[in-house]
Design a protein around this motif. Structure first.
Motif, PDB file in Angstrom:
ATOM      1  N   GLU A   1      52.757  50.057  48.950  1.00  0.00           N
ATOM      2  CA  GLU A   1      52.890  50.952  47.791  1.00  0.00           C
ATOM      3  C   GLU A   1      52.360  52.344  48.121  1.00  0.00           C
ATOM      4  O   GLU A   1      52.912  53.349  47.659  1.00  0.00           O
ATOM      5  CB  GLU A   1      52.139  50.365  46.595  1.00  0.00           C
ATOM      6  N   SER A   2      51.290  52.394  48.905  1.00  0.00           N
ATOM      7  CA  SER A   2      50.718  53.698  49.275  1.00  0.00           C
ATOM      8  C   SER A   2      51.714  54.524  50.067  1.00  0.00           C
ATOM      9  O   SER A   2      51.906  55.726  49.796  1.00  0.00           O
ATOM     10  CB  SER A   2      49.444  53.494  50.105  1.00  0.00           C
TER      11      SER A   2
ATOM     12  N   GLY B   1      48.617  60.207  38.296  1.00  0.00           N
ATOM     13  CA  GLY B   1      49.415  60.963  39.252  1.00  0.00           C
ATOM     14  C   GLY B   1      49.719  60.109  40.467  1.00  0.00           C
ATOM     15  O   GLY B   1      49.161  59.023  40.645  1.00  0.00           O
ATOM     16  N   ILE B   2      50.607  60.574  41.323  1.00  0.00           N
ATOM     17  CA  ILE B   2      50.948  59.842  42.549  1.00  0.00           C
ATOM     18  C   ILE B   2      49.802  60.028  43.545  1.00  0.00           C
ATOM     19  O   ILE B   2      49.502  61.153  43.927  1.00  0.00           O
ATOM     20  CB  ILE B   2      52.260  60.350  43.156  1.00  0.00           C
ATOM     21  N   PRO B   3      49.169  58.941  43.959  1.00  0.00           N
ATOM     22  CA  PRO B   3      48.009  59.106  44.847  1.00  0.00           C
ATOM     23  C   PRO B   3      48.397  59.499  46.272  1.00  0.00           C
ATOM     24  O   PRO B   3      49.313  58.922  46.863  1.00  0.00           O
ATOM     25  CB  PRO B   3      47.346  57.724  44.817  1.00  0.00           C
ATOM     26  N   SER B   4      47.679  60.467  46.802  1.00  0.00           N
ATOM     27  CA  SER B   4      47.816  60.830  48.211  1.00  0.00           C
ATOM     28  C   SER B   4      46.682  60.232  49.034  1.00  0.00           C
ATOM     29  O   SER B   4      46.707  60.294  50.259  1.00  0.00           O
ATOM     30  CB  SER B   4      47.814  62.351  48.380  1.00  0.00           C
TER      31      SER B   4
ATOM     32  N   THR C   1      45.552  63.231  43.754  1.00  0.00           N
ATOM     33  CA  THR C   1      45.064  62.016  43.116  1.00  0.00           C
ATOM     34  C   THR C   1      44.562  61.044  44.167  1.00  0.00           C
ATOM     35  O   THR C   1      45.193  60.846  45.207  1.00  0.00           O
ATOM     36  CB  THR C   1      46.178  61.341  42.299  1.00  0.00           C
ATOM     37  N   ALA C   2      43.434  60.410  43.884  1.00  0.00           N
ATOM     38  CA  ALA C   2      42.884  59.359  44.739  1.00  0.00           C
ATOM     39  C   ALA C   2      42.778  58.072  43.932  1.00  0.00           C
ATOM     40  O   ALA C   2      42.319  58.087  42.787  1.00  0.00           O
ATOM     41  CB  ALA C   2      41.514  59.755  45.275  1.00  0.00           C
ATOM     42  N   LEU C   3      43.208  56.969  44.521  1.00  0.00           N
ATOM     43  CA  LEU C   3      43.098  55.649  43.905  1.00  0.00           C
ATOM     44  C   LEU C   3      42.113  54.822  44.712  1.00  0.00           C
ATOM     45  O   LEU C   3      42.268  54.678  45.924  1.00  0.00           O
ATOM     46  CB  LEU C   3      44.460  54.952  43.863  1.00  0.00           C
ATOM     47  N   ILE C   4      41.112  54.281  44.038  1.00  0.00           N
ATOM     48  CA  ILE C   4      40.102  53.461  44.690  1.00  0.00           C
ATOM     49  C   ILE C   4      40.188  52.052  44.121  1.00  0.00           C
ATOM     50  O   ILE C   4      39.935  51.831  42.931  1.00  0.00           O
ATOM     51  CB  ILE C   4      38.699  54.051  44.500  1.00  0.00           C
TER      52      ILE C   4
END
Length: 240
Positions: free
Chosen positions: A113-114, A68-71, A3-6
């Motif tokens: 958080e990351s 999902g949990i972002p990596s 998962t990627a969070l932008i």
């Protein structure tokens, strides 16, 4: 599927990066103040205001539960209010505070958080895979220079640069976590004032996420070439 969070999903860098990561097999979550049609149809969108750092935890929790949990976390949000060079303190305190929240405080909260996400993934078998985890901040030249009218903006960017450098060089060098500052330049190393390339950022950011090793934290790069190491120099941006 990773998962990627932008955070800060604008129509240029944010959208191009989200598209690139989705094409590479990532589940992509985007966060911004407004919902754009392309975000709704392609990515999972979360309404989020980076001027409110106290809401960062809630954003990450929603992403965890929904996507999902972002990596990979990419921070693109920014705030800038122009000031006259001869009156550097004309910015109202509340506006200055909001800018610093977007450009520095929320960056710190997002990085915190990351790392918690990275730690949680590390505890799962195969959770981070061979590529590790990556935090990228979209920066500019203001950690190396000054320019008329950009005092609050430069203060926030410089604080964020120090954070990224600290995390990359001091806090987590022994773990598979990578931290980067992206700064697009012209071929001669001169900062780009306008015309930043979304695809060039996306290409660089995806390559950094795919590389398991921490590279230079300050990723000065040129479109079509990728990372280029330029001599560090102090210079003032010409007045506009």
């Amino acid at each position: 599927m990773p998962t990627a969070l932008i955070i800060g999903a604008g129509s240029r860098i944010g959208h191009a990066t989200a598209t690139a990561f989705a094409g590479a097999g990532y589940k992509v979550a985007v966060a911004s103040r407004t919902v754009k049609p392309q975000d709704i149809s392609t990515f999972t969108h979360f309404v989020f205001d980076a001027a409110k750092p106290e809401t960062i935890g809630g954003l990450f929790e929603s992403v965890r539960k929904t996507v999902g949990i972002p990596s990979v976390v990419i921070y693109n949000a920014y705030a800038s209010h122009h000031t006259k060079p001869e009156t550097p303190f004309e910015t109202p305190l509340n506006v200055f505070s909001e800018d610093m929240n977007v450009n520095a405080t929320s960056v710190w909260a997002s990085a915190r958080e990351s790392v918690q996400c990275f730690e949680d993934l590390s505890s799962e078998k195969g959770g981070l895979g061979t590529e590790g985890a990556t935090f990228i901040f979209t920066g500019n030249m203001l950690n190396d220079t000054v320019g008329p009218g950009f005092l609050p903006f430069g203060m926030g960017k410089t604080a964020a640069a120090h954070l990224v450098k600290y995390l990359a060089l001091i806090a987590y060098p022994g773990k598979p976590y990578k931290f980067y500052w992206g700064d697009q330049r012209l071929a001669d190393g001169v900062p780009m004032y306008t015309g930043l390339s979304g695809p060039a950022h996306a290409e660089l950011y995806l390559s950094l996420a795919k590389d398991p090793e921490q590279g230079p934290w300050q990723q000065t790069f040129v479109e079509g070439k990728g990372y280029v190491e330029f001599p560090r120099r102090e210079f003032a941006i010409p007045g506009q």
